[in-house]
Design an enzyme around this catalytic site. Sequence first.
Site, short mmCIF file in Angstrom:
data_model
loop_
_atom_site.label_atom_id
_atom_site.label_comp_id
_atom_site.label_asym_id
_atom_site.label_seq_id
_atom_site.Cartn_x
_atom_site.Cartn_y
_atom_site.Cartn_z
N GLU A 477 31.25 -94.95 -34.61
CA GLU A 477 31.83 -96.13 -34.59
C GLU A 477 33.28 -96.30 -34.12
O GLU A 477 33.51 -96.66 -33.18
CB GLU A 477 31.34 -96.94 -35.80
N GLU A 748 34.11 -97.60 -47.60
CA GLU A 748 33.49 -99.00 -47.11
C GLU A 748 32.87 -99.70 -48.00
O GLU A 748 32.82 -101.21 -48.20
CB GLU A 748 32.85 -98.58 -45.94
C1 RAM Z 1 30.34 -102.58 -40.08
C2 RAM Z 1 31.73 -102.06 -40.59
C3 RAM Z 1 32.87 -102.79 -40.06
C4 RAM Z 1 32.51 -104.36 -40.00
C5 RAM Z 1 31.42 -104.86 -39.46
C6 RAM Z 1 31.10 -105.91 -39.52
O1 RAM Z 1 30.22 -101.96 -38.81
O2 RAM Z 1 31.60 -102.19 -41.89
O3 RAM Z 1 33.81 -102.58 -40.92
O4 RAM Z 1 33.67 -105.11 -39.60
O5 RAM Z 1 30.28 -103.67 -39.88
#
Ligand code: RAM
Length: 893
Positions: A477, A748
Amino acid sequence: MKRLFLLLALVLAMPTMAQVSVTDLKVNHLSAPEGLTDRTPSFSWILKGDTRGLMQSAYEVAVYKGGKCVWSSGKVKSENSLTVPYEGPELQSGTRYGWKVRVWDNKGKVSKWASSSWLTGLFSLEDWHAKWIEPKLQDDRSPIMRKEFSVNKSIASAVLHVTAHGLYEASINGKKVGDAHLTPGWTAYNKRLQYQTYDVTAMLAKGANAFGLELGYGWYHSRMCFRDRADRYMYNIHQVGAIAQIDITYTDGTKESITTDRSWKASTGEILHSTIYDGETIDARKAQQGWNCVGFDDSAWEQVAEASYSLGELTASESEPVVTRERVKPVKYFITPAGEKVLDFGQNLVGREVVKVNGKEGQEIVISHAEVLDEKGNFYTTNLRTAKAQTRYTCREGEQTFSTKFSWYGFRYLKVEGIEGDLNLDDFVAEVIFSDYPETGHFESSNSLVNHLQSNIKWGMRGNFVDVPTDCNQRDERMGWTGDAHVFFRTATFMGDVQNFFIKWLKDLALDQWPGGEITDLVPCIPGWMGAGRTGWADAGVTIPWQHYMAYGDKRVLENQYESMKRWIDFMFRNTQDFLWSSGWHYGDWLAYQAENDFGGRSAVTYRPLIQQCFMVHSAEQFIEAAKVLGKTRVAERYAATVEKCKKAFCEAYLTPRGHLVSSTQTAYVLALEFDMVPDEVRPTIAARLAENVREYGHLTTGFLGTPYLCHALSNNGYTELAYRILLHEGYPGWLYSVKMGGTTIWELWDSMKPDRTIPDTGMNSFNHYSKGAVGDWLYREAVGLKETSAGYKTFMVRPNPGGGFKYMGADKVTPYGRAAAKWYDEPGKFTLEVEVPANTTAEIYVPSPSVDAVTVDGVAVTSVADVKVVGKDGPYTKYVVGSGKYKFVANR
Ligand code: RAM
């Protein structure tokens, strides 16, 4: 004798009486930058001096070229030390300018001159004489390209300008130019590409010289984005290639440019493969020793191809490069139950390992990266998803040291395969890389868990400020999610001087913005990514410029972003119906609290249109403030009228007559309070509902969008103790849960790891995600209470919010005017507040005490201290105004 004594005392006192001095000279917020192409750069400096109440009353700036003054401001009566614009004759490309400044203080004393310099980039396309060159590639190997040239006269200056489609490392005579990694950095590549400028005068030799360029795939050519996309050419525009020129000026005044062109030769070296998600494959046997030195035989190398791309995409870089900022040694070596050889660095970090090995020719070493161990203590990489994140190294014979050049990783643990016997800790070190912004803020308290949280916030920021603000830096990512940057930005501005980091990123944000005004979810946007205009994500385009201005005090960021800000507000307003915005798909309060089984209906789901309305209003109000700063009062009035109607519509749609919101969640109440969505008379009821909700759960329930404001909403409405209760909650969900679980960065998910140490495979689980670290802002600006009251901390306040059983708490920050600090001690019968106020600023100090009579400063009654202006009672505080200096307030209670 007495006179001698007096004389001696006078001499000893001299350094402290010594005047005001000037330090921290910056051009466009950078110390001695190289490659600026701003035609009206702006100068700033910091005043230092021991006298209390020190202010600047006037300044004088002079700019030099080759020892000759090209512009002088003359003595200007002004307190401005932040944004003094260059107003001299047109600046020339690739030229070093010297500049100096002196200031007069408020007593009329003048400082000594202080001086610095900057080097300009290329102002016009005609200044580029080089051609894009591309090696003819057969496979994934990293190309190396070279050229020799000779210097026959004596050199006055030599300046290199260079960039690449991909990543580059430039070298002259075998030495790397500069110390930056991952150049040219990541921008909206389909719109602009940065080049860097380096002063290489000292690197050239008389006679033969060798100029080398090594290329990596980087963001430009790696697969990016978590959809498992095979196409390596992410931006799908150009092949990997480079453009570079060394502009030499000889002492006799003549000039020459050494440029990339068809005469260059290309080959490949030891890097067989290198991408962002998968890591780097290196074969040391393939290294061409001395390829970038004079005399190397390149007769077997191929000639490069020239490409005629438009140079219009080239732009000078203006933010700090990514560099190695710290080296961390492993703390432990062990063998996991699964038999893996693992090293623990004790800290989840972002960077790369440097390994020393006594290798056998052809020996293969594979190093894998992980943030955590699983519940059995085994190496865990499931959360990296499809990212291989591996260094694969094939040895040559003998002692050697290796590291990756164009790939980096997020890790705390390394799994090492291919080295026999036990690993030696001394053979490994982790280089921590991140953008070279100054780290300006600190926080400490009497609570060790909260101090650990602060350390996690700091490391979360470091790991995700690698040229662009990313959500994470380990899995497939690592993208510039706007929502994450939005919610963390205020915390980041305290922790670091990230002005230029964000000036750059905001330019890409505006460039990637859709024609209708929607701001993309990702900046730089990944080609083909269709998400844009999501509430809380797109708002980064308004909140960040506004808060940037408040934190750093340079309104040029508002000037630059104004159109982009306006276009996003216009998009939202245009899409309202009866002043309510409810269309589109949104992430909502992303990753809010979810109960494991929700039979009790405890999951905190906030109605998304309610959130949309709040962020629309909040962004519009910040935009209005920005318009006022820029003197656009008519615009401000017009938008303010619409905002009032939107607030009214919010109450009609989402507020019940008895003061409930239709989503009875913490996030709903928090946003309504912090974004001022309800009439004043309803606020206490809304605040009470929030408090009731918090007490009922006993913990927070907020996700991405509610979390940054939760503690603020509580402490701003009379519930400071509840804010502390939430902060100090040690179970799930809460900040200290991850601390108690041994986290060394921000996670996260509130429960990225379960109490039994199992790791939920949610398909999205990073252990280094700064967004929830947004609570830092509350700690610094509310709990310690160090908070700006005007842009750039020209004026600020110290209003502590003691509580939570803390015995002491302190924070300090290098503001644009210098160091500001506050520390409070809460003892039985006594409250102490130490403050430091930088020169050229004033501060309002709030001391919790029933009356001014109970307060002393530096041991004497506050009313008798000439440097402290007593304002009087203000709620539970007594209030004072002070100028620069250090003060110790004590309130006896
Ligand atoms: C995921 C991650 C990221 C967020 C998006 C919407 O990829 O948690 O931090 O901003 O979703």
